[in-house]
Design a protein around this motif. Structure first.
Motif, PDB file in Angstrom:
ATOM      1  N   GLU A  10      -1.802 -19.322 -37.660  1.00 28.55           N
ATOM      2  CA  GLU A  10      -2.743 -18.203 -37.749  1.00 28.55           C
ATOM      3  C   GLU A  10      -2.195 -16.956 -37.058  1.00 28.55           C
ATOM      4  OE1 GLU A  10      -6.241 -19.781 -35.969  1.00 28.55           O
ATOM      5  OE2 GLU A  10      -6.904 -20.838 -37.784  1.00 28.55           O
ATOM      6  N   PHE A  11      -1.326 -17.168 -36.076  1.00 23.40           N
ATOM      7  CA  PHE A  11      -0.771 -16.048 -35.316  1.00 23.40           C
ATOM      8  C   PHE A  11       0.429 -15.416 -36.011  1.00 23.40           C
ATOM      9  CE2 PHE A  11       1.015 -14.426 -31.125  1.00 23.40           C
ATOM     10  CZ  PHE A  11      -0.034 -13.540 -30.897  1.00 23.40           C
ATOM     11  N   ALA A  12       0.968 -16.074 -37.045  1.00 24.76           N
ATOM     12  CA  ALA A  12       2.190 -15.602 -37.706  1.00 24.76           C
ATOM     13  C   ALA A  12       2.077 -14.175 -38.235  1.00 24.76           C
ATOM     14  CB  ALA A  12       2.587 -16.563 -38.815  1.00 24.76           C
ATOM     15  N   PRO A  13       0.974 -13.781 -38.891  1.00 26.39           N
ATOM     16  CA  PRO A  13       0.903 -12.392 -39.385  1.00 26.39           C
ATOM     17  C   PRO A  13       0.999 -11.362 -38.258  1.00 26.39           C
ATOM     18  CG  PRO A  13      -0.739 -13.749 -40.474  1.00 26.39           C
ATOM     19  CD  PRO A  13      -0.172 -14.581 -39.370  1.00 26.39           C
ATOM     20  N   ARG A  14       0.408 -11.660 -37.101  1.00 28.17           N
ATOM     21  CA  ARG A  14       0.490 -10.724 -35.977  1.00 28.17           C
ATOM     22  C   ARG A  14       1.927 -10.623 -35.470  1.00 28.17           C
ATOM     23  NH1 ARG A  14      -0.262  -6.067 -33.706  1.00 28.17           N
ATOM     24  NH2 ARG A  14      -0.389  -6.126 -31.431  1.00 28.17           N
ATOM     25  N   THR A  30       6.879  -7.453 -35.133  1.00 32.49           N
ATOM     26  CA  THR A  30       8.307  -7.392 -35.439  1.00 32.49           C
ATOM     27  C   THR A  30       8.638  -6.137 -36.236  1.00 32.49           C
ATOM     28  OG1 THR A  30       8.445  -9.807 -35.439  1.00 32.49           O
ATOM     29  CG2 THR A  30      10.205  -8.614 -36.560  1.00 32.49           C
ATOM     30  N   ASP A  31       7.878  -5.874 -37.283  1.00 35.56           N
ATOM     31  CA  ASP A  31       8.138  -4.696 -38.109  1.00 35.56           C
ATOM     32  C   ASP A  31       7.869  -3.403 -37.350  1.00 35.56           C
ATOM     33  OD1 ASP A  31       9.101  -5.570 -40.694  1.00 35.56           O
ATOM     34  OD2 ASP A  31       7.146  -6.474 -41.024  1.00 35.56           O
ATOM     35  N   GLN A  32       6.811  -3.365 -36.549  1.00 35.18           N
ATOM     36  CA  GLN A  32       6.509  -2.156 -35.787  1.00 35.18           C
ATOM     37  C   GLN A  32       7.638  -1.806 -34.826  1.00 35.18           C
ATOM     38  OE1 GLN A  32       2.754  -2.983 -33.893  1.00 35.18           O
ATOM     39  NE2 GLN A  32       1.541  -2.456 -35.711  1.00 35.18           N
ATOM     40  N   LEU A  33       8.195  -2.801 -34.165  1.00 38.84           N
ATOM     41  CA  LEU A  33       9.277  -2.534 -33.226  1.00 38.84           C
ATOM     42  C   LEU A  33      10.540  -2.071 -33.940  1.00 38.84           C
ATOM     43  CD1 LEU A  33       8.700  -5.555 -30.822  1.00 38.84           C
ATOM     44  CD2 LEU A  33       8.412  -3.133 -30.255  1.00 38.84           C
ATOM     45  N   ILE A  34      10.876  -2.697 -35.071  1.00 40.10           N
ATOM     46  CA  ILE A  34      12.056  -2.263 -35.829  1.00 40.10           C
ATOM     47  C   ILE A  34      11.838  -0.855 -36.379  1.00 40.10           C
ATOM     48  CG2 ILE A  34      13.486  -2.742 -37.863  1.00 40.10           C
ATOM     49  CD1 ILE A  34      13.055  -5.703 -37.356  1.00 40.10           C
ATOM     50  N   ASP A  35      10.613  -0.526 -36.774  1.00 39.06           N
ATOM     51  CA  ASP A  35      10.315   0.826 -37.260  1.00 39.06           C
ATOM     52  C   ASP A  35      10.710   1.896 -36.252  1.00 39.06           C
ATOM     53  OD1 ASP A  35       9.283  -0.066 -39.659  1.00 39.06           O
ATOM     54  OD2 ASP A  35       7.180   0.039 -39.024  1.00 39.06           O
ATOM     55  N   ARG A  36      10.611   1.582 -34.966  1.00 43.74           N
ATOM     56  CA  ARG A  36      10.860   2.577 -33.925  1.00 43.74           C
ATOM     57  C   ARG A  36      12.331   2.976 -33.827  1.00 43.74           C
ATOM     58  NH1 ARG A  36       7.195   0.189 -28.883  1.00 43.74           N
ATOM     59  NH2 ARG A  36       5.188   0.131 -29.995  1.00 43.74           N
ATOM     60  N   PHE A  37      13.245   2.104 -34.296  1.00 43.10           N
ATOM     61  CA  PHE A  37      14.666   2.460 -34.174  1.00 43.10           C
ATOM     62  C   PHE A  37      15.433   2.373 -35.491  1.00 43.10           C
ATOM     63  CE2 PHE A  37      14.399  -2.082 -32.877  1.00 43.10           C
ATOM     64  CZ  PHE A  37      15.264  -2.660 -33.787  1.00 43.10           C
ATOM     65  N   PHE A  69      12.899  -7.888 -26.016  1.00 48.02           N
ATOM     66  CA  PHE A  69      12.042  -7.895 -24.840  1.00 48.02           C
ATOM     67  C   PHE A  69      10.582  -7.591 -25.171  1.00 48.02           C
ATOM     68  CE2 PHE A  69      10.199  -5.459 -21.263  1.00 48.02           C
ATOM     69  CZ  PHE A  69      10.048  -6.505 -20.376  1.00 48.02           C
ATOM     70  N   PRO A  70      10.270  -6.505 -25.866  1.00 49.30           N
ATOM     71  CA  PRO A  70       8.846  -6.209 -26.092  1.00 49.30           C
ATOM     72  C   PRO A  70       8.140  -7.168 -27.040  1.00 49.30           C
ATOM     73  CG  PRO A  70      10.238  -4.567 -27.177  1.00 49.30           C
ATOM     74  CD  PRO A  70      11.140  -5.399 -26.313  1.00 49.30           C
ATOM     75  N   LEU A  71       8.853  -7.748 -28.017  1.00 50.81           N
ATOM     76  CA  LEU A  71       8.179  -8.597 -28.998  1.00 50.81           C
ATOM     77  C   LEU A  71       7.406  -9.749 -28.346  1.00 50.81           C
ATOM     78  CD1 LEU A  71       7.479  -9.556 -31.836  1.00 50.81           C
ATOM     79  CD2 LEU A  71       9.752 -10.603 -31.990  1.00 50.81           C
ATOM     80  N   PRO A  72       8.040 -10.598 -27.546  1.00 58.31           N
ATOM     81  CA  PRO A  72       7.262 -11.703 -26.961  1.00 58.31           C
ATOM     82  C   PRO A  72       6.255 -11.260 -25.913  1.00 58.31           C
ATOM     83  CG  PRO A  72       9.518 -11.739 -26.149  1.00 58.31           C
ATOM     84  CD  PRO A  72       9.478 -10.715 -27.236  1.00 58.31           C
ATOM     85  N   ILE A  73       6.524 -10.142 -25.231  1.00 51.40           N
ATOM     86  CA  ILE A  73       5.539  -9.647 -24.264  1.00 51.40           C
ATOM     87  C   ILE A  73       4.231  -9.313 -24.962  1.00 51.40           C
ATOM     88  CG2 ILE A  73       4.934  -7.588 -22.923  1.00 51.40           C
ATOM     89  CD1 ILE A  73       6.371  -9.473 -21.242  1.00 51.40           C
ATOM     90  N   TYR A  74       4.307  -8.517 -26.032  1.00 54.86           N
ATOM     91  CA  TYR A  74       3.088  -8.137 -26.738  1.00 54.86           C
ATOM     92  C   TYR A  74       2.439  -9.350 -27.401  1.00 54.86           C
ATOM     93  CZ  TYR A  74       4.574  -3.295 -26.005  1.00 54.86           C
ATOM     94  OH  TYR A  74       4.946  -2.105 -25.438  1.00 54.86           O
ATOM     95  N   ALA A  75       3.246 -10.275 -27.900  1.00 60.48           N
ATOM     96  CA  ALA A  75       2.689 -11.458 -28.555  1.00 60.48           C
ATOM     97  C   ALA A  75       1.937 -12.334 -27.560  1.00 60.48           C
ATOM     98  CB  ALA A  75       3.804 -12.252 -29.238  1.00 60.48           C
ATOM     99  N   ILE A  76       2.528 -12.606 -26.406  1.00 59.01           N
ATOM    100  CA  ILE A  76       1.866 -13.487 -25.444  1.00 59.01           C
ATOM    101  C   ILE A  76       0.658 -12.798 -24.835  1.00 59.01           C
ATOM    102  CG2 ILE A  76       3.141 -12.911 -23.329  1.00 59.01           C
ATOM    103  CD1 ILE A  76       2.353 -16.468 -24.542  1.00 59.01           C
ATOM    104  N   LEU A  94       8.518 -19.567 -33.935  1.00 55.51           N
ATOM    105  CA  LEU A  94       7.932 -18.614 -34.881  1.00 55.51           C
ATOM    106  C   LEU A  94       8.461 -17.208 -34.626  1.00 55.51           C
ATOM    107  CD1 LEU A  94       5.801 -17.680 -37.003  1.00 55.51           C
ATOM    108  CD2 LEU A  94       4.167 -17.547 -35.100  1.00 55.51           C
ATOM    109  N   GLU A  95       8.452 -16.795 -33.366  1.00 56.99           N
ATOM    110  CA  GLU A  95       8.922 -15.454 -33.023  1.00 56.99           C
ATOM    111  C   GLU A  95      10.413 -15.314 -33.304  1.00 56.99           C
ATOM    112  OE1 GLU A  95       5.778 -14.409 -29.440  1.00 56.99           O
ATOM    113  OE2 GLU A  95       7.657 -15.418 -28.946  1.00 56.99           O
ATOM    114  N   GLY A  96      11.199 -16.345 -32.973  1.00 59.19           N
ATOM    115  CA  GLY A  96      12.633 -16.286 -33.231  1.00 59.19           C
ATOM    116  C   GLY A  96      12.939 -16.193 -34.712  1.00 59.19           C
TER     117      GLY A  96
END
Length: 434
Positions: A136-140, A145-152, A166-173, A384-386
């Motif tokens: 259920e958490f996969a879409p988030r 993931t896409d939002q962070l890649i969009d930034r660079f 670094f930011p991906l798992p922080i925001y996810a957890i 999942l995150e990896g």
């Protein structure tokens, strides 16, 4: 996370546990060792597979390096996770855990306790990591993931540790725990302090832990009055329904899920991306597989990346509650034991061509997330995150490449975790997504 030491010889001081005379072994826990510990671990597996050494903190411990011995030790109930069993003065006990957790009253978490308390707390928290909840958490996770890649993506360059891993798992957890979005950047700052100070004084980490402890106490209080569909609210509800979870236990559980849940995933993404970029034939295989819509190689590939250069170098501390024998060596009651996952997962007695990266490896019962009752609870979320991170990077930035020589990269020093300080990359700037 532990302090990065200066050069320290592998041999321990003379005493009751002195090793039998052997050929001079490698130096452990130096900067050179942090860059590539695998030759030293190969020497230990061959010559001193259960090896007593002085650690950078001054604490002496046994290093277990062979796969069979490691698996045995990880499941041995005579090896306690509780630091109270450490046969050292009180001031030395503080050198064996996460800096600041003792003074911040955050000791009662899954990495520091044994059954029956461990069984009780793990049962409560495991409800957040069921296959259904993770799915259920996969879409988030994909959205982040896409939002962070969009930034660079339009810049043509990035530091994949700072900007992405670094930011991906922080925001996810934080989402999983129920930390409000407006507070998540504070968590990112505190977590960043932990990583930045992993190779320096423990005080910087301890200060961040203290700030996090204060925030968690306040958040738990708020969620008692306004619960949500998140992990902290779930812990509070369980306590209110007779599970006897104290506020300190709830805070400690939230803390360790954040602490353990973010850095392992940072390193999985960072180490995994680095391994792919330095093994172009494997990276091309994976890109072709993903391009054809086949996720099978990604799934086996994540397991191989965990085995080949995983995020956790040594399992967290264990302490002998009685005399025992591991790999033919006698361990005294009270002695600390550290299982070297990175060494066990390169053991040629268990893995064919262990120093070769093979994303399609099938017989891959690695120990990257541990074994036994302390097997990493958050492993499904980390996988999942990896998978989301690597698949999306390769899809959106197909010509991703290192922007530095491998020998110029620096690894964060430490005793438990293994990860890069930075991972500079270049790529063809991508079109802005609409």
């Amino acid at each position: 996370m532990q302090d990065q030491p200066p050069a320290t010889p592998a041999a321990c001081p003379a005493g009751a546990h002195t090793e039998p005379p052997k050929a001079q072994g490698p130096e452990l826990f130096t900067w050179e060792f942090a860059t590539d510990p695998y030759p030293a671990y190969a020497w230990l597996r061959e010559n001193s597979p259960v090896h007593r050494t002085a650690l950078p903190s001054g604490v002496e411990a046994w290093l277990v390096t062979r796969y069979a011995d490691a698996k045995q030790a990880l499941a041995d109930q005579r090896l306690s996770k509780n630091p109270a069993h450490h046969d050292e003065p009180a001031h030395a006990k503080s050198k064996t855990g996460i800096p600041g957790e003792r003074s911040a009253n955050l000791m009662t978490h899954l990495l520091n306790i044994d059954p029956p308390d461990h069984t009780r707390l793990r049962r409560l928290v495991s409800k957040a990591f069921t296959p259904r909840r993770v799915a259920e958490f996969a879409p988030r996770v994909q959205e982040l993931t896409d939002q962070l890649i969009d930034r660079f993506a339009e810049k043509g360059e990035a530091d994949l540790i700072h900007d992405f891993a670094f930011p991906l798992p922080i925001y996810a957890i934080c989402d999983l725990l129920g930390v409000p979005r407006e507070d998540q950047d504070d968590f990112r700052d505190w977590a960043g302090m932990m990583i930045r100070h992993g190779g320096g004084p423990r005080g910087g980490v301890a200060r961040s832990v203290k700030k996090m402890r204060g925030y968690l106490a306040e958040l738990i209080h708020r969620k008692r009055n306004d619960p949500g569909d998140d992990l902290i609210s779930g812990l509070i509800r369980a306590s209110d329904h007779g599970e006897h979870l104290t506020e300190n236990e709830a805070a400690a559980m939230a803390f360790i899920l954040l602490f353990a849940g973010f850095e392992t995933t940072v390193n999985l993404i960072g180490n995994g991306t680095y391994a792919l970029l330095t093994h172009p034939e494997q990276r091309e295989r994976l890109q072709e597989s993903l391009g054809g819509g086949d996720m099978g190689l990604l799934e086996t590939g994540i397991e191989e990346l965990l085995r080949f250069d995983g995020p956790v170098e040594l399992a967290t501390w264990r302490f002998a509650t009685e005399p025992l024998t591991i790999g033919g060596r006698d361990i005294a009651q009270g002695d600390p034991v550290l299982v070297v996952l990175a060494a066990a997962d390169r053991d040629p007695e268990r893995f064919e061509d262990p120093d070769t990266l093979d994303l399609s490896r099938r017989d891959n019962q690695h120990l990257g997330y541990g074994h036994g009752i302390h097997y990493c609870l958050g492993a499904p979320l980390a996988r999942l995150e990896g998978q989301a991170a690597l698949a999306t990077l390769l899809r959106r930035l197909p010509d991703l490449r290192l922007a530095a020589e491998p020998g110029d990269l620096r690894w964060r020093g430490g005793l438990i975790m293994r990860g890069l300080r930075t991972l500079p990359v270049e790529f063809t700037p991508a079109q802005k997504r609409t």
